[in-house]
Design a protein around this motif. Structure first.
Motif, PDB file in Angstrom:
ATOM      1  N   ILE A   1     158.644  41.472  84.253  1.00  0.00           N
ATOM      2  CA  ILE A   1     157.478  41.643  85.132  1.00  0.00           C
ATOM      3  C   ILE A   1     157.029  43.103  85.148  1.00  0.00           C
ATOM      4  N   ARG A   2     157.964  44.009  85.185  1.00  0.00           N
ATOM      5  CA  ARG A   2     157.615  45.444  85.197  1.00  0.00           C
ATOM      6  C   ARG A   2     156.959  45.892  83.890  1.00  0.00           C
ATOM      7  N   GLU A   3     157.270  45.213  82.795  1.00  0.00           N
ATOM      8  CA  GLU A   3     156.729  45.594  81.484  1.00  0.00           C
ATOM      9  C   GLU A   3     155.383  44.944  81.171  1.00  0.00           C
ATOM     10  N   VAL A   4     154.876  44.118  82.070  1.00  0.00           N
ATOM     11  CA  VAL A   4     153.585  43.469  81.841  1.00  0.00           C
ATOM     12  C   VAL A   4     152.473  44.510  81.885  1.00  0.00           C
ATOM     13  N   HIS A   5     151.604  44.453  80.889  1.00  0.00           N
ATOM     14  CA  HIS A   5     150.406  45.285  80.878  1.00  0.00           C
ATOM     15  C   HIS A   5     149.220  44.383  81.169  1.00  0.00           C
ATOM     16  N   TYR A   6     148.206  44.939  81.827  1.00  0.00           N
ATOM     17  CA  TYR A   6     147.029  44.135  82.116  1.00  0.00           C
ATOM     18  C   TYR A   6     145.777  44.970  81.939  1.00  0.00           C
ATOM     19  N   ALA A   7     144.683  44.284  81.629  1.00  0.00           N
ATOM     20  CA  ALA A   7     143.388  44.932  81.462  1.00  0.00           C
ATOM     21  C   ALA A   7     142.317  43.973  81.951  1.00  0.00           C
ATOM     22  N   GLN A   8     141.266  44.554  82.513  1.00  0.00           N
ATOM     23  CA  GLN A   8     140.168  43.746  83.013  1.00  0.00           C
ATOM     24  C   GLN A   8     138.888  44.116  82.279  1.00  0.00           C
ATOM     25  N   ASN A   9     138.144  43.086  81.887  1.00  0.00           N
ATOM     26  CA  ASN A   9     136.824  43.267  81.298  1.00  0.00           C
ATOM     27  C   ASN A   9     135.860  42.419  82.107  1.00  0.00           C
ATOM     28  N   TYR A  10     135.187  43.029  83.040  1.00  0.00           N
ATOM     29  CA  TYR A  10     134.246  42.395  83.949  1.00  0.00           C
ATOM     30  C   TYR A  10     134.885  41.214  84.671  1.00  0.00           C
ATOM     31  N   ASP A  11     134.656  39.974  84.215  1.00  0.00           N
ATOM     32  CA  ASP A  11     135.152  38.809  84.938  1.00  0.00           C
ATOM     33  C   ASP A  11     136.370  38.169  84.287  1.00  0.00           C
ATOM     34  N   GLU A  12     137.067  38.920  83.435  1.00  0.00           N
ATOM     35  CA  GLU A  12     138.276  38.428  82.787  1.00  0.00           C
ATOM     36  C   GLU A  12     139.427  39.405  83.000  1.00  0.00           C
ATOM     37  N   LEU A  13     140.595  38.868  83.243  1.00  0.00           N
ATOM     38  CA  LEU A  13     141.810  39.672  83.374  1.00  0.00           C
ATOM     39  C   LEU A  13     142.833  39.086  82.410  1.00  0.00           C
ATOM     40  N   ILE A  14     143.435  39.939  81.619  1.00  0.00           N
ATOM     41  CA  ILE A  14     144.443  39.466  80.670  1.00  0.00           C
ATOM     42  C   ILE A  14     145.761  40.178  80.949  1.00  0.00           C
ATOM     43  N   LEU A  15     146.835  39.399  80.955  1.00  0.00           N
ATOM     44  CA  LEU A  15     148.183  39.926  81.115  1.00  0.00           C
ATOM     45  C   LEU A  15     148.894  39.787  79.778  1.00  0.00           C
ATOM     46  N   VAL A  16     149.522  40.847  79.325  1.00  0.00           N
ATOM     47  CA  VAL A  16     150.223  40.794  78.039  1.00  0.00           C
ATOM     48  C   VAL A  16     151.631  41.358  78.178  1.00  0.00           C
ATOM     49  N   HIS A  17     152.507  40.812  77.372  1.00  0.00           N
ATOM     50  CA  HIS A  17     153.900  41.256  77.275  1.00  0.00           C
ATOM     51  C   HIS A  17     154.338  40.967  75.849  1.00  0.00           C
ATOM     52  N   ARG A  18     155.152  41.825  75.296  1.00  0.00           N
ATOM     53  CA  ARG A  18     155.514  41.675  73.877  1.00  0.00           C
ATOM     54  C   ARG A  18     156.304  40.409  73.579  1.00  0.00           C
ATOM     55  N   GLU A  19     156.957  39.802  74.564  1.00  0.00           N
ATOM     56  CA  GLU A  19     157.774  38.615  74.321  1.00  0.00           C
ATOM     57  C   GLU A  19     157.159  37.321  74.858  1.00  0.00           C
ATOM     58  N   TYR A  20     155.949  37.388  75.419  1.00  0.00           N
ATOM     59  CA  TYR A  20     155.322  36.216  76.021  1.00  0.00           C
ATOM     60  C   TYR A  20     153.902  36.063  75.491  1.00  0.00           C
ATOM     61  N   LYS A  21     153.388  34.835  75.581  1.00  0.00           N
ATOM     62  CA  LYS A  21     151.997  34.594  75.216  1.00  0.00           C
ATOM     63  C   LYS A  21     151.099  35.291  76.243  1.00  0.00           C
ATOM     64  N   PRO A  22     149.939  35.798  75.810  1.00  0.00           N
ATOM     65  CA  PRO A  22     149.012  36.418  76.769  1.00  0.00           C
ATOM     66  C   PRO A  22     148.490  35.386  77.775  1.00  0.00           C
ATOM     67  N   LEU A  23     148.271  35.825  78.991  1.00  0.00           N
ATOM     68  CA  LEU A  23     147.692  34.980  80.025  1.00  0.00           C
ATOM     69  C   LEU A  23     146.307  35.515  80.349  1.00  0.00           C
ATOM     70  N   LEU A  24     145.316  34.652  80.335  1.00  0.00           N
ATOM     71  CA  LEU A  24     143.940  35.037  80.598  1.00  0.00           C
ATOM     72  C   LEU A  24     143.459  34.372  81.887  1.00  0.00           C
ATOM     73  N   PHE A  25     142.930  35.180  82.806  1.00  0.00           N
ATOM     74  CA  PHE A  25     142.316  34.688  84.014  1.00  0.00           C
ATOM     75  C   PHE A  25     140.834  34.991  83.917  1.00  0.00           C
ATOM     76  N   LYS A  26     139.993  33.977  84.092  1.00  0.00           N
ATOM     77  CA  LYS A  26     138.557  34.168  83.970  1.00  0.00           C
ATOM     78  C   LYS A  26     137.877  33.647  85.221  1.00  0.00           C
ATOM     79  N   TRP A  27     136.982  34.462  85.784  1.00  0.00           N
ATOM     80  CA  TRP A  27     136.218  34.065  86.948  1.00  0.00           C
ATOM     81  C   TRP A  27     134.951  33.374  86.462  1.00  0.00           C
ATOM     82  N   ASN A  28     134.782  32.111  86.864  1.00  0.00           N
ATOM     83  CA  ASN A  28     133.631  31.330  86.446  1.00  0.00           C
ATOM     84  C   ASN A  28     132.586  31.210  87.541  1.00  0.00           C
ATOM     85  N   GLY A  29     132.742  31.955  88.611  1.00  0.00           N
ATOM     86  CA  GLY A  29     131.816  31.867  89.732  1.00  0.00           C
ATOM     87  C   GLY A  29     132.208  30.755  90.678  1.00  0.00           C
ATOM     88  N   GLY A  30     131.424  30.593  91.737  1.00  0.00           N
ATOM     89  CA  GLY A  30     131.689  29.526  92.695  1.00  0.00           C
ATOM     90  C   GLY A  30     132.597  29.944  93.807  1.00  0.00           C
TER      91      GLY A  30
END
Length: 142
Positions: free
Chosen positions: A113-142
């Motif tokens: 958890i401490r090694e997770v890196h994250y970046a935001q591009n407007y309405d998307e947030l991505i979590l990355v770690h070298r040993e796990y698949k990336p997780l993408l959170f996207k705001w679709n409104g509403g």
């Protein structure tokens, strides 16, 4: 000198003494804990409040979409809980939580958890770690 117009916001320290600039008379040298009103005034910034007790084995990651919509991800061992505008997201009375599956493996140790890196591009947030698949959170409104 009384200044009631702060439409230029906070003045850079490199512009102190630049009385020849119009912005000099429309800005503060330090504007802290205030929001600037577009028409020129100031209002006191809202304070903070305690939302919940968290266990020690988690990490908070902000996801701010715009002025009115913000999320907070509580990333823990094997789960991700979502908060929206200070409230837990709920679905049919149950707290909405992302639980580890084969397709989306969630973090299994505090060190991960401490090694997770994250970046935001407007309405998307991505979590990355070298040993796990990336997780993408996207705001679709509403």
């Amino acid at each position: 000198m009384l200044i009631t117009n702060f439409s230029s916001g906070e003045l850079s320290k490199y512009l102190y003494g630049r009385v020849d600039l119009g912005q000099y008379y429309q800005a503060g040298s330090k504007v802290e804990n205030f929001d600037i009103i577009p028409t020129g005034g100031l209002k006191k910034r809202k304070g903070t409040k305690r939302l919940a007790e968290l266990n020690a084995d988690c990490r908070l990651i902000p996801f701010i979409v715009n002025k009115n919509v913000s999320f907070l991800l509580e990333v823990g061992i094997g789960y991700i809980k979502l908060w929206r505008n200070g409230e837990k997201l709920e679905l049919d009375g149950e707290q909405l939580t992302f639980v580890s599956t084969d397709e989306i493996p969630l973090y299994s140790t505090l060190e991960d958890i401490r090694e997770v890196h994250y970046a935001q591009n407007y309405d998307e947030l991505i979590l990355v770690h070298r040993e796990y698949k990336p997780l993408l959170f996207k705001w679709n409104g509403g």
